[in-house]
Design a protein around this motif. Structure first.
Motif, PDB file in Angstrom:
ATOM      1  N   ILE A 241       7.736  -3.089   1.875  1.00  0.00           N
ATOM      2  CA  ILE A 241       8.966  -2.816   1.127  1.00  0.00           C
ATOM      3  C   ILE A 241       9.952  -2.169   2.086  1.00  0.00           C
ATOM      4  O   ILE A 241       9.731  -1.057   2.570  1.00  0.00           O
ATOM      5  N   LEU A 242      11.036  -2.861   2.360  1.00  0.00           N
ATOM      6  CA  LEU A 242      12.089  -2.348   3.234  1.00  0.00           C
ATOM      7  C   LEU A 242      13.219  -1.857   2.340  1.00  0.00           C
ATOM      8  O   LEU A 242      13.918  -2.657   1.713  1.00  0.00           O
ATOM      9  N   ASP A 243      13.362  -0.536   2.258  1.00  0.00           N
ATOM     10  CA  ASP A 243      14.351   0.045   1.345  1.00  0.00           C
ATOM     11  C   ASP A 243      15.608   0.440   2.114  1.00  0.00           C
ATOM     12  O   ASP A 243      15.567   1.285   3.000  1.00  0.00           O
ATOM     13  N   ILE A 244      16.744  -0.199   1.765  1.00  0.00           N
ATOM     14  CA  ILE A 244      18.006   0.062   2.461  1.00  0.00           C
ATOM     15  C   ILE A 244      18.991   0.828   1.589  1.00  0.00           C
ATOM     16  O   ILE A 244      20.196   0.781   1.810  1.00  0.00           O
ATOM     17  N   THR A 275      14.602  -3.781  -0.955  1.00  0.00           N
ATOM     18  CA  THR A 275      15.125  -3.006  -2.077  1.00  0.00           C
ATOM     19  C   THR A 275      16.365  -2.223  -1.646  1.00  0.00           C
ATOM     20  O   THR A 275      16.613  -2.028  -0.464  1.00  0.00           O
ATOM     21  N   GLY A 276      17.105  -1.757  -2.658  1.00  0.00           N
ATOM     22  CA  GLY A 276      18.350  -1.028  -2.373  1.00  0.00           C
ATOM     23  C   GLY A 276      19.517  -1.952  -2.093  1.00  0.00           C
ATOM     24  O   GLY A 276      20.525  -1.542  -1.506  1.00  0.00           O
ATOM     25  N   LEU A 277      19.391  -3.212  -2.507  1.00  0.00           N
ATOM     26  CA  LEU A 277      20.438  -4.199  -2.239  1.00  0.00           C
ATOM     27  C   LEU A 277      21.628  -3.951  -3.167  1.00  0.00           C
ATOM     28  O   LEU A 277      21.503  -3.977  -4.390  1.00  0.00           O
ATOM     29  N   LEU A 301      14.105   0.924  -5.245  1.00  0.00           N
ATOM     30  CA  LEU A 301      12.787   1.021  -4.632  1.00  0.00           C
ATOM     31  C   LEU A 301      11.695   1.000  -5.693  1.00  0.00           C
ATOM     32  O   LEU A 301      10.639   0.387  -5.497  1.00  0.00           O
ATOM     33  N   GLN A 302      11.940   1.655  -6.823  1.00  0.00           N
ATOM     34  CA  GLN A 302      10.943   1.689  -7.885  1.00  0.00           C
ATOM     35  C   GLN A 302      10.592   0.290  -8.361  1.00  0.00           C
ATOM     36  O   GLN A 302       9.423  -0.042  -8.577  1.00  0.00           O
ATOM     37  N   GLN A 303      11.620  -0.559  -8.519  1.00  0.00           N
ATOM     38  CA  GLN A 303      11.364  -1.933  -8.949  1.00  0.00           C
ATOM     39  C   GLN A 303      10.520  -2.680  -7.925  1.00  0.00           C
ATOM     40  O   GLN A 303       9.623  -3.457  -8.277  1.00  0.00           O
ATOM     41  N   GLY A 304      10.803  -2.449  -6.642  1.00  0.00           N
ATOM     42  CA  GLY A 304      10.032  -3.100  -5.594  1.00  0.00           C
ATOM     43  C   GLY A 304       8.581  -2.665  -5.602  1.00  0.00           C
ATOM     44  O   GLY A 304       7.671  -3.483  -5.426  1.00  0.00           O
ATOM     45  N   ILE A 305       8.344  -1.371  -5.806  1.00  0.00           N
ATOM     46  CA  ILE A 305       6.966  -0.863  -5.859  1.00  0.00           C
ATOM     47  C   ILE A 305       6.226  -1.469  -7.047  1.00  0.00           C
ATOM     48  O   ILE A 305       5.071  -1.900  -6.938  1.00  0.00           O
ATOM     49  N   GLU A 306       6.897  -1.501  -8.192  1.00  0.00           N
ATOM     50  CA  GLU A 306       6.261  -2.076  -9.387  1.00  0.00           C
ATOM     51  C   GLU A 306       5.916  -3.546  -9.156  1.00  0.00           C
ATOM     52  O   GLU A 306       4.855  -4.009  -9.581  1.00  0.00           O
ATOM     53  N   TYR A 307       6.778  -4.273  -8.460  1.00  0.00           N
ATOM     54  CA  TYR A 307       6.509  -5.682  -8.180  1.00  0.00           C
ATOM     55  C   TYR A 307       5.254  -5.842  -7.331  1.00  0.00           C
ATOM     56  O   TYR A 307       4.375  -6.648  -7.633  1.00  0.00           O
ATOM     57  N   THR A 308       5.147  -5.059  -6.252  1.00  0.00           N
ATOM     58  CA  THR A 308       3.991  -5.202  -5.375  1.00  0.00           C
ATOM     59  C   THR A 308       2.698  -4.806  -6.087  1.00  0.00           C
ATOM     60  O   THR A 308       1.654  -5.414  -5.843  1.00  0.00           O
TER      61      THR A 308
END
Length: 312
Positions: A241-244, A275-277, A301-308
């Motif tokens: 997860i690359l959070d920008i 994430t963070g787009l 970022l939370q959405q990305g973590i939930e996806y993984t």
């Protein structure tokens, strides 16, 4: 009230070393301030201090997050000092909950400064412990081995800085050598900033998170790519997860590098989640014709973590 043994605090040679280094009662120093800011950010600790301990007080050579009136005074009496115990014992002090710790449970730093959890590493010079580099939280906290290792590295870097400054004072006649040494330590600190400002955090044995904060120039973006690819190989992760969220601007070069990074991650058998787009960054990516179809994107970022976690 708990108080450290005076044998080390009153040591004349130790006091002389403090004076010779010229660290007491002088203006803030950018080299030390850079490290306390970074320690607070990387370890997610509200307070970070470089505390130098004399026989009657602790002096804050650098601090982040310290409340008033202590921030303005830049010192406290030893009745408010945990760092004195680092000096007295000559070793690190790690406290999960100060209210229950036998060494500091009655220290006035608990009610007056809100110190509940503490981790401090000794700062040495000429064989003497001059003070402590520490991080503080206002709630109970179990400091992990990794966090303590990072804090130890900060202390080592501080001691390198002190050693170089002492050499500079000894050899002031050689101006060119002084400039070389100063440039070297600044370079070491900047490298540490670059590396720790983009930490690679394993959430579990399948998911890595790389939170990016601040501007991404070409050099830092390339280092980020190298760190991410190295991390995928090391942890054998399935997702990165690359959070920008913390990146204010994304230029075309960095946007293109993100796509290349995603492709390289896929070659290693993993997948990148971006994430963070934000709309303005998405517009930059679209305007240069970059294809993000192979990249999973989320706004938080939370959405990305939930996806993984769903995909595990």
């Amino acid at each position: 009230m708990s108080s450290a043994s005076g044998s080390q605090l009153d040591n004349a040679d130790r006091t002389e070393t403090l004076q010779e280094l010229g660290l007491l009662d002088v203006s803030f120093d950018p080299a030390f301030d850079r490290l306390t800011r970074l320690a607070s950010k990387v370890l997610q600790a509200p307070v970070s201090l470089l505390s130098l301990v004399e026989h009657h007080r602790q002096y804050f050579k650098s601090h982040v997050g310290l409340g008033e009136p202590w921030a303005e005074r830049r010192e406290t009496p030893l009745s408010h000092s945990f760092c004195q115990h680092v000096v007295s014992n000559g070793s690190e002090l790690v406290v999960t909950d100060a209210r229950e710790h036998p060494l500091v449970h009655d220290n006035l730093a608990i009610p007056d400064l809100g110190v509940i959890s503490y981790a401090g590493m000794p700062i040495r010079s000429d064989g003497h412990v001059l003070g402590a580099f520490c991080v503080i939280d206002s709630k109970p906290r179990v400091w992990t081995a990794e966090e303590l290792d990072i804090l130890h590295e900060f202390a080592e870097l501080l001691m390198t800085e002190l050693k170089l400054r002492q050499e500079i004072r000894t050899h002031q006649h050689d101006i060119r050598e002084r400039e070389r040494l100063q440039t070297e330590i600044i370079g070491l600190q900047q490298n540490l900033l670059d590396e720790l400002s983009t930490p690679l955090i394993p959430l579990n044995d399948q998911v890595l998170v790389a939170p990016l904060i601040g501007a991404l120039d070409q050099q830092r973006a390339q280092r980020m790519t190298e760190a991410v690819l190295s991390g995928v190989g090391k942890y054998r992760a399935d997702f990165v997860i690359l959070d920008i969220t913390g990146v204010p601007v994304l230029d075309t070069y960095v946007a293109s590098l993100l796509v290349q990074t995603s492709q390289a991650i896929q070659l290693l058998g993993a997948r990148m989640v971006l994430t963070g787009l934000r709309p303005e960054i998405a517009q930059t990516i679209v305007s240069v014709g970059l294809d993000l179809r192979s990249v999973v994107t989320y706004s938080t970022l939370q959405q990305g973590i939930e996806y993984t976690f769903r995909r595990k």
